[in-house]
Motif scaffolding. Structure first.
Motif, mmCIF file in Angstrom:
data_model
loop_
_atom_site.group_PDB
_atom_site.id
_atom_site.type_symbol
_atom_site.label_atom_id
_atom_site.label_comp_id
_atom_site.label_asym_id
_atom_site.label_seq_id
_atom_site.Cartn_x
_atom_site.Cartn_y
_atom_site.Cartn_z
ATOM 1 N N ASP A 14 -6.663 34.532 -29.341
ATOM 2 C CA ASP A 14 -7.587 33.402 -29.326
ATOM 3 C C ASP A 14 -8.548 33.533 -28.154
ATOM 4 N N ALA A 15 -9.808 33.147 -28.397
ATOM 5 C CA ALA A 15 -10.799 33.146 -27.320
ATOM 6 C C ALA A 15 -10.792 31.779 -26.651
ATOM 7 N N GLU A 16 -11.154 31.727 -25.381
ATOM 8 C CA GLU A 16 -11.286 30.443 -24.680
ATOM 9 C C GLU A 16 -12.684 30.244 -24.129
ATOM 10 N N VAL A 17 -13.536 31.263 -24.302
ATOM 11 C CA VAL A 17 -14.823 31.278 -23.608
ATOM 12 C C VAL A 17 -15.984 31.439 -24.592
ATOM 13 N N LEU A 18 -17.059 30.706 -24.313
ATOM 14 C CA LEU A 18 -18.343 30.955 -24.964
ATOM 15 C C LEU A 18 -19.329 31.353 -23.871
ATOM 16 N N ASP A 40 -13.349 39.668 -16.253
ATOM 17 C CA ASP A 40 -12.090 40.051 -16.916
ATOM 18 C C ASP A 40 -11.890 39.390 -18.286
ATOM 19 N N LEU A 41 -12.943 39.263 -19.047
ATOM 20 C CA LEU A 41 -12.795 38.645 -20.372
ATOM 21 C C LEU A 41 -12.307 39.631 -21.432
ATOM 22 N N ASN A 42 -12.367 40.896 -21.125
ATOM 23 C CA ASN A 42 -11.773 41.926 -21.999
ATOM 24 C C ASN A 42 -12.197 41.814 -23.462
ATOM 25 N N GLU A 43 -13.489 41.615 -23.671
ATOM 26 C CA GLU A 43 -14.084 41.564 -25.015
ATOM 27 C C GLU A 43 -13.529 40.433 -25.860
ATOM 28 N N ASN A 44 -13.014 39.393 -25.213
ATOM 29 C CA ASN A 44 -12.458 38.274 -25.961
ATOM 30 C C ASN A 44 -13.198 36.982 -25.611
ATOM 31 N N TYR A 45 -14.390 36.830 -26.200
ATOM 32 C CA TYR A 45 -15.193 35.623 -25.998
ATOM 33 C C TYR A 45 -16.181 35.505 -27.145
ATOM 34 N N ASP A 46 -16.598 34.264 -27.413
ATOM 35 C CA ASP A 46 -17.691 34.039 -28.345
ATOM 36 C C ASP A 46 -18.988 34.217 -27.565
ATOM 37 N N LEU A 47 -20.047 34.559 -28.287
ATOM 38 C CA LEU A 47 -21.297 34.903 -27.610
ATOM 39 C C LEU A 47 -22.495 34.390 -28.403
ATOM 40 N N GLN A 77 -19.030 26.359 -32.127
ATOM 41 C CA GLN A 77 -18.142 27.369 -31.550
ATOM 42 C C GLN A 77 -17.055 26.747 -30.692
ATOM 43 N N VAL A 78 -17.422 25.756 -29.897
ATOM 44 C CA VAL A 78 -16.437 25.114 -29.021
ATOM 45 C C VAL A 78 -15.350 24.434 -29.859
ATOM 46 N N GLU A 79 -15.775 23.742 -30.918
ATOM 47 C CA GLU A 79 -14.792 23.013 -31.723
ATOM 48 C C GLU A 79 -13.998 23.938 -32.641
ATOM 49 N N ALA A 80 -14.671 24.876 -33.293
ATOM 50 C CA ALA A 80 -13.976 25.757 -34.239
ATOM 51 C C ALA A 80 -12.950 26.638 -33.544
ATOM 52 N N HIS A 81 -13.233 27.022 -32.322
ATOM 53 C CA HIS A 81 -12.330 27.943 -31.623
ATOM 54 C C HIS A 81 -11.619 27.288 -30.444
ATOM 55 N N ASP A 82 -11.780 25.970 -30.328
ATOM 56 C CA ASP A 82 -11.103 25.214 -29.270
ATOM 57 C C ASP A 82 -11.343 25.857 -27.895
#
Ligand SMILES: [Zn+2]
Length: 154
Positions: A14-18, A40-47, A77-82
């Motif tokens: 799960d991502a936590e960041v936009l 250190d987001l390691n390719e795990n964020y929405d953009l 994005q914030v709501e769909a991915h919490d």
């Protein structure tokens, strides 16, 4: 073109960041390095990548349809991915700002205009999504054209 096999695989965590930044080609490698290696987001964020980046969150009076779209994408994005954390990045010599009329900002100096917009975005986000942790950054280059990124406070 035949199908291309990549070394990348599907991100299942799960991502936590936009992150929202400009589409300017000169900064893409630096933004990627900053987000992935320095934060250190390691390719795990929405953009969201668009001209002017987070400036879309401040266009209510000048370009209301752009503002509407920016907020719509952010809320989705914030709501769909919490999501819990928002990273907004402006950059030096942003071409989008050269197209904006000067009356939108208190100063005509480019960096001051961008920082004014970050403050506007901060105020709007504090009202709309006080639960989000929001960070602001400004990317520029030094005399040897190496990119530096500063956190923008206040
Ligand atoms: Zn730009």
């Amino acid at each position: 073109m035949p199908s291309v096999q990549l070394s990348s695989s599907l991100q299942r965590a799960d991502a936590e960041v936009l992150a929202i930044h400009c589409s300017d080609h000169r900064f893409q490698a630096a933004f990627y390095e900053f987000l992935n290696l320095k934060l250190d987001l390691n390719e795990n964020y929405d953009l969201l990548v668009l001209p002017g980046g987070p400036q879309c969150l401040t266009l209510v009076e000048y370009l209301p349809k752009f503002s509407w779209a920016g907020w719509k994408w952010l809320r989705y994005q914030v709501e769909a991915h919490d999501l819990k954390r928002l990273i907004l990045i402006q950059h030096q010599d942003c071409g989008w700002y050269k197209e904006l009329p000067f009356h939108l900002h208190a100063s005509s100096e480019p960096r001051l205009r961008q920082e004014e917009d970050l403050r506007r975005a901060r105020a709007a986000l504090a009202k709309e999504r006080p639960d989000l942790r929001v960070e602001f950054y400004y990317a520029g280059w030094d005399a040897s054209e190496r990119i530096t990124i500063d956190e923008v406070s206040g």
